[in-house]
Design a protein around this motif. Structure first.
Motif, short mmCIF file in Angstrom:
data_model
loop_
_atom_site.label_atom_id
_atom_site.label_comp_id
_atom_site.label_asym_id
_atom_site.label_seq_id
_atom_site.Cartn_x
_atom_site.Cartn_y
_atom_site.Cartn_z
N UNK A 110 0.83 -1.20 0.00
CA UNK A 110 0.00 0.00 0.00
C UNK A 110 0.87 1.26 0.00
N UNK A 111 2.20 1.07 0.00
CA UNK A 111 3.14 2.19 -0.08
C UNK A 111 4.40 1.69 -0.77
N UNK A 112 5.21 2.60 -1.25
CA UNK A 112 6.41 2.25 -1.99
C UNK A 112 7.68 2.34 -1.15
N UNK A 113 7.61 3.03 -0.03
CA UNK A 113 8.76 3.12 0.85
C UNK A 113 8.27 3.31 2.27
N UNK A 114 9.15 3.04 3.22
CA UNK A 114 8.78 3.01 4.63
C UNK A 114 9.58 4.07 5.37
N UNK A 115 8.85 4.95 6.07
CA UNK A 115 9.54 5.99 6.85
C UNK A 115 10.13 5.36 8.12
N UNK A 116 11.39 5.74 8.42
CA UNK A 116 12.12 5.19 9.55
C UNK A 116 12.44 6.30 10.54
N UNK A 117 12.64 5.92 11.80
CA UNK A 117 13.23 6.87 12.74
C UNK A 117 14.46 6.24 13.37
N UNK A 118 15.27 7.07 13.97
CA UNK A 118 16.52 6.62 14.57
C UNK A 118 16.61 7.13 16.00
N UNK A 119 17.35 6.41 16.81
CA UNK A 119 17.57 6.80 18.21
C UNK A 119 18.67 7.85 18.30
N UNK A 120 18.52 8.77 19.26
CA UNK A 120 19.58 9.72 19.57
C UNK A 120 19.86 9.64 21.06
N UNK A 121 21.10 9.92 21.42
CA UNK A 121 21.50 9.83 22.83
C UNK A 121 22.67 10.76 23.07
N UNK A 122 22.89 11.05 24.34
CA UNK A 122 24.03 11.88 24.73
C UNK A 122 24.12 11.97 26.24
N UNK A 123 25.33 12.06 26.74
CA UNK A 123 25.52 12.13 28.19
C UNK A 123 25.01 13.45 28.76
N UNK A 124 24.96 14.46 27.93
CA UNK A 124 24.39 15.75 28.35
C UNK A 124 23.61 16.31 27.17
N UNK A 125 22.96 17.44 27.38
CA UNK A 125 22.09 17.99 26.35
C UNK A 125 22.88 18.38 25.10
N UNK A 126 24.07 18.91 25.26
CA UNK A 126 24.87 19.30 24.10
C UNK A 126 25.23 18.09 23.25
#
Length: 381
Positions: A110-126
């Motif tokens: 029903x679609x031609x491609x699949x939207x993905x998401x990725x994880x983000x991380x960090x020891x502090x906000x920066x």
């Protein structure tokens, strides 16, 4: 065609693969795993395969019903995950037998491609912002992060303001064109969730995932009524019967896991149930390449699909990554944060058996981290 044998492989960083063989030389791959309890699932696979060896692998629905219900004791993470990996492998065999992708057997894409998401991380906000901006530079239009570490039942004002400030900083850095999903990982109580979600509403998260433990899933109406933020849950629900109590609570996103919730057969049914409640589907998948391939087959054939999780970039302490076990890693190439429709037969991937066997020669013993509160008491991971 008959099933003649099978093998399981414990491979780094924390996964388990299953290969089912037939007398016509067609083999299928699945990923039966409960993270941190791989050996228990391995034993359950052995027990279930006693029935399957010698049978026709193409009778997937009959096998699913027999394996799910024929042992008197049903469901739960171990049995459902063993069944899930077997089901994936049977669909892989069927697709290869008919020389077509699984999604074609599910009614076509029903679609031609699949939207993905990725994880983000960090020891502090920066560091978090740096990681997020790097992922966006690679083409991702959606990211997800854990909002907190271990939390008490009623977080302090300082803890709450720190969490909100972190998400505010990420939104400011990424702008409104990038979706931000928040994972609470079941660490929040209902009271804590009702307090923090209104503070996050101006930041417009894509969704907030698993705010409370699955034991309280049937009570989610208290949370969904208290916020405009879409609520997502389901990674620790294992069947359509588990989701039956959750779908009417006002959640926005169901997150069944293709390696926990009975495989392709059951997640297909869960997705159809969710559609009847105007609930989108975003399969849970911080796992290996076989689970991701199975998830993509469901995504391609599911009208109410939203977005797909994937584990590239997540560090589990092992040396192996998802792509290490594929003959052609390009099958999972991301273009503008999407994966193009898989065209290969079965699950659409070719597992590198040599790499799997080499990894399985040193089987992992991965266990979930055990967290403690500052007073020494148990804390949810």
């Amino acid at each position: 065609m008959k099933i003649v044998g099978y093998e399981t492989f414990l491979v780094a960083p924390r996964w388990q693969f299953l290969r089912i063989d037939t007398d016509e030389g067609i083999s299928g791959w699945g990923e039966p795993i409960v993270e941190g309890r791989a050996e228990a699932v391995q034993g359950a696979v052995t027990a279930l395969m006693e029935y399957l060896v010698g049978t026709d692998p193409l009778r997937i629905e009959d096998h699913w019903q027999t394996l799910a219900k024929g042992g008197f004791y049903r469901g739960g993470p171990v049995l459902s995950s063993a069944l899930a990996g077997i089901d994936q492998a049977l669909w892989d065999i069927k697709g290869r037998y008919h020389e077509t992708p699984v999604h074609e057997l599910l009614g076509g894409p029903v679609r031609d491609r699949v939207r993905m998401y990725t994880w983000v991380a960090g020891r502090d906000t920066a560091a978090l912002i740096d990681d997020a901006q790097a992922k966006v530079a690679k083409g991702f239009s959606a990211v997800k992060l854990n909002v907190s570490d271990a939390l008490p039942a009623v977080p302090s004002a300082a803890e709450i303001r720190t969490m909100v400030a972190r998400v505010e900083a990420l939104r400011d850095a990424l702008g409104d064109e990038i979706d931000i999903a928040l994972d609470l990982h079941g660490r929040f109580s209902t009271a804590a969730t009702r307090r923090i979600l209104p503070l996050l509403e101006p930041l417009l998260p894509l969704f907030v995932e698993e705010p409370v433990l699955p034991e309280f899933a049937r009570d989610l109406r208290r949370i969904t009524d208290s916020t405009s933020i879409p609520i997502a849950t389901g990674e620790r629900l294992y069947s359509r019967w588990d989701f039956r109590d959750v779908l009417p609570t006002g959640i926005a996103v169901a997150q069944p896991d293709l390696s926990h919730a009975g495989g392709i057969s059951e997640v297909r049914r869960i997705a159809a149930m969710a559609e009847a409640y105007d609930v989108a589907v975003a399969p849970h998948c911080p796992l290996g390449p076989i689970t991701l391939a199975a998830s993509l087959q469901i995504d391609l054939a599911t009208p109410n699909f939203l977005i797909q999780e994937q584990s590239l970039g997540i560090e589990y302490g092992g040396g192996s990554a998802l792509l290490d076990y594929l003959v052609d890693p390009q099958v999972f190439s991301f273009v503008d944060g999407h994966i193009e429709r898989l065209a290969g037969p079965g699950l659409g991937i070719e597992v590198n058996e040599d790499a799997v066997r080499a990894a399985a020669a040193d089987p992992h013993t991965w266990r979930s981290p055990m967290l403690r509160h500052s007073d020494g008491s148990f804390a949810e991971w």
